[in-house]
Design an enzyme around this catalytic site. Sequence first.
Site, mmCIF file in Angstrom:
data_model
loop_
_atom_site.group_PDB
_atom_site.id
_atom_site.type_symbol
_atom_site.label_atom_id
_atom_site.label_comp_id
_atom_site.label_asym_id
_atom_site.label_seq_id
_atom_site.Cartn_x
_atom_site.Cartn_y
_atom_site.Cartn_z
ATOM 1 N N LYS A 22 6.396 -21.880 -1.945
ATOM 2 C CA LYS A 22 5.089 -21.040 -2.795
ATOM 3 C C LYS A 22 5.855 -19.718 -3.189
ATOM 4 O O LYS A 22 5.674 -19.261 -4.169
ATOM 5 C CB LYS A 22 3.649 -20.650 -1.893
ATOM 6 N N ASN A 23 6.623 -19.088 -1.885
ATOM 7 C CA ASN A 23 6.969 -17.832 -2.486
ATOM 8 C C ASN A 23 8.514 -17.724 -3.083
ATOM 9 O O ASN A 23 9.122 -16.558 -3.758
ATOM 10 C CB ASN A 23 7.204 -16.756 -1.197
ATOM 11 N N CYS A 115 -4.663 -5.151 0.810
ATOM 12 C CA CYS A 115 -5.425 -6.572 1.404
ATOM 13 C C CYS A 115 -5.406 -6.442 3.060
ATOM 14 O O CYS A 115 -4.937 -5.665 3.837
ATOM 15 C CB CYS A 115 -4.740 -7.491 0.691
ATOM 16 N N ARG A 120 0.211 -2.840 1.195
ATOM 17 C CA ARG A 120 0.871 -3.503 0.106
ATOM 18 C C ARG A 120 1.480 -2.473 -0.925
ATOM 19 O O ARG A 120 0.857 -2.733 -2.137
ATOM 20 C CB ARG A 120 -0.038 -4.511 -0.492
ATOM 21 N N ASP A 306 5.351 -14.387 8.133
ATOM 22 C CA ASP A 306 4.366 -15.563 7.723
ATOM 23 C C ASP A 306 4.324 -16.271 8.812
ATOM 24 O O ASP A 306 3.579 -17.449 8.428
ATOM 25 C CB ASP A 306 4.881 -15.932 6.194
ATOM 26 N N ARG A 398 -4.508 -21.504 -0.667
ATOM 27 C CA ARG A 398 -3.576 -20.502 -1.344
ATOM 28 C C ARG A 398 -1.976 -20.959 -1.328
ATOM 29 O O ARG A 398 -1.306 -20.699 -2.255
ATOM 30 C CB ARG A 398 -3.917 -19.115 -1.175
HETATM 31 N N1 EPU Z 1 6.743 -2.013 1.251
HETATM 32 C C1 EPU Z 1 6.875 -0.692 0.905
HETATM 33 N N2 EPU Z 1 7.065 -0.513 -0.539
HETATM 34 C C2 EPU Z 1 7.041 -1.605 -1.645
HETATM 35 C C3 EPU Z 1 7.031 -2.721 -1.016
HETATM 36 C C4 EPU Z 1 6.924 -3.196 0.132
HETATM 37 O O1 EPU Z 1 6.744 0.076 1.518
HETATM 38 O O2 EPU Z 1 7.096 -0.920 -2.758
HETATM 39 C C5 EPU Z 1 6.731 -2.653 2.419
HETATM 40 C C6 EPU Z 1 5.369 -3.311 2.923
HETATM 41 O O3 EPU Z 1 4.310 -2.681 3.053
HETATM 42 C C7 EPU Z 1 5.719 -4.130 3.951
HETATM 43 C C8 EPU Z 1 7.156 -4.338 3.671
HETATM 44 O O4 EPU Z 1 7.888 -3.250 3.017
HETATM 45 O O5 EPU Z 1 5.687 -3.397 4.998
HETATM 46 C C9 EPU Z 1 7.737 -5.690 3.484
HETATM 47 O O6 EPU Z 1 7.139 -6.175 1.982
HETATM 48 P P1 EPU Z 1 7.509 -6.858 0.900
HETATM 49 O O7 EPU Z 1 7.525 -5.993 -0.344
HETATM 50 O O8 EPU Z 1 8.618 -7.729 1.406
HETATM 51 O O9 EPU Z 1 6.319 -8.324 0.664
HETATM 52 P P2 EPU Z 1 5.967 -8.604 -0.602
HETATM 53 O O10 EPU Z 1 7.032 -8.896 -1.373
HETATM 54 O O11 EPU Z 1 4.824 -8.114 -1.086
HETATM 55 C C10 EPU Z 1 6.441 -11.366 0.399
HETATM 56 C C11 EPU Z 1 5.632 -12.348 0.500
HETATM 57 C C12 EPU Z 1 4.537 -12.208 1.534
HETATM 58 C C13 EPU Z 1 5.595 -12.151 2.945
HETATM 59 C C14 EPU Z 1 6.495 -10.888 2.683
HETATM 60 C C15 EPU Z 1 7.402 -10.421 3.715
HETATM 61 C C16 EPU Z 1 5.297 -13.516 -1.558
HETATM 62 C C17 EPU Z 1 4.364 -13.658 -2.925
HETATM 63 N N3 EPU Z 1 4.739 -12.543 -0.854
HETATM 64 O O12 EPU Z 1 5.412 -10.194 0.023
HETATM 65 O O13 EPU Z 1 3.922 -13.714 1.663
HETATM 66 O O14 EPU Z 1 4.749 -11.738 4.030
HETATM 67 O O15 EPU Z 1 7.183 -10.941 1.470
HETATM 68 O O16 EPU Z 1 8.114 -11.465 3.950
HETATM 69 O O17 EPU Z 1 6.593 -13.853 -1.922
HETATM 70 C C18 EPU Z 1 2.586 -15.223 2.487
HETATM 71 O O18 EPU Z 1 3.182 -15.998 2.163
HETATM 72 O O19 EPU Z 1 1.523 -15.195 3.462
HETATM 73 C C19 EPU Z 1 2.714 -13.810 2.453
HETATM 74 C C20 EPU Z 1 1.981 -12.785 2.553
#
Ligand code: EPU
Length: 422
Positions: A22-23, A115, A120, A306, A398
């Site tokens: 999915k990701n 969330c 996020r 995850d 989801r």
């Molecule tokens: N963060 C920041 N600033 C940003 C972006 C992120 O401080 O601009 C912080 C976040 O708050 C967090 C960390 O960086 O503490 C990592 O977040 P990341 O940006 O890597 O998460 P994401 O890209 O929004 C994806 C997956 C998540 C998974 C995370 C971490 C997708 C669609 N989502 O989210 O998947 O937990 O990477 O591996 O790819 C799930 O599938 O259940 C899920 C939540």
Amino acid sequence: MQSFIIKGGVPLHGQVQISGAKNAALPIMAATLLTDEPCTIRRVPNVSDVRFMCKILASLGAEVEFHGDTVRVRAKKINPVCDYDLVRQMRGSICVMGPLLGRLHRATVSLPGGCVIGARPINLHLKGFEALGADVKIEGGYVKASAKRLLGTEIFLGGRAGSTVLGTANVMMAATLAEGVTVIESAACEPEVVDLANFLNAMGAKITGAGSPTITIVGVKQLHGVEYEIIPDRIEAATYAIAAAATNGEVTITGARPDHMHAVLDKLNEAGVRIERKGAVLTVKPHGELRAVDVTTLPYAGFPTDVQAQMMALLTLAPGISIITERIFESRFMHVSELARLGADIELEGPSAIVKGGKPLSGAPVMASDLRASAALVIAGLAAKGTTQVNRIYHIDRGYENIDTKLRRLGARIQRIEVEGP
Ligand code: EPU
């Protein structure tokens, strides 16, 4: 609303096939906005987040079809505005921003908000767009980015919790069509980022270094249509491995990428779970007594956030004290109080959960709060004595394709029922 009724205590037995990730699918689908030519994506999991991304792409003007495991997108003419009503339902939709900015030089996308798993923020995505030369403003809950030209540059994307997966994806996608060379430092190394880079390269992009903390993107004038197959879902595979271990069953997991799962397989081994690995196939074997272990979630190649909730469900069964520390999303512990309803003894101490394991679980009604928390409750329900009702299972739909059907084929007694209420 739908719920699962699980009659636990039956060891899982048999074979399960892993779906596409999915990701990886979500940003790759967004990347189709970078070209006006048709793109075909295969091994796409039929989960509600993917169906939702189809809706988002269509709302931006793309023609989208989703049949079987294949998504076809043609983004001939697109508009740059992604509405609040869409983004608030799936935070992953923020990854349309990079492609819109790359292709149209403007993007207006609602701020996702927080969330249940944490704040996020998207500050790092915006920092990257600004570094490429975009003017970024926040107005009325929307991020508005625009640029006359996007210019390649050096961008450091490390944040409070390390790298960002979708931030790296977003900046990489925008940079494919920038002028000159972009270097992303402290880039996320997740296999889903590598899959996206491979997809973009197949479209004609020039990206090297994906999978390492330094990604180099040489901008090109345009990208073209492509056919592509998504990588297997390492989180789904880990979830089935843990479900097999929690019921002390014997399950063969096919179509997986064990090379993307080192941290999870190593930790399961340390916890006493026996897993045989042969190519794309993993076989979880019945084990003796489980052992308590400490787990800390980290960016790839560390233990994935995850899989934290599912691992916690397993460790409630391991005699002794396991300490699980969450370093990516500090408040991703909504499953703790629900696992306690099944008899688990878990205490929260800041970013750590102290699991006093080894007491048998017993069935109870519980509430799913997010995707991986729901998977943890299903695993605990499969291991518990008696009947567990997991409510609000739209969370699990989801990200897990036909989880109830797949589990039933493994002998689980799990039924999906309609219930009244939100
Ligand atoms: N963060 C920041 N600033 C940003 C972006 C992120 O401080 O601009 C912080 C976040 O708050 C967090 C960390 O960086 O503490 C990592 O977040 P990341 O940006 O890597 O998460 P994401 O890209 O929004 C994806 C997956 C998540 C998974 C995370 C971490 C997708 C669609 N989502 O989210 O998947 O937990 O990477 O591996 O790819 C799930 O599938 O259940 C899920 C939540």
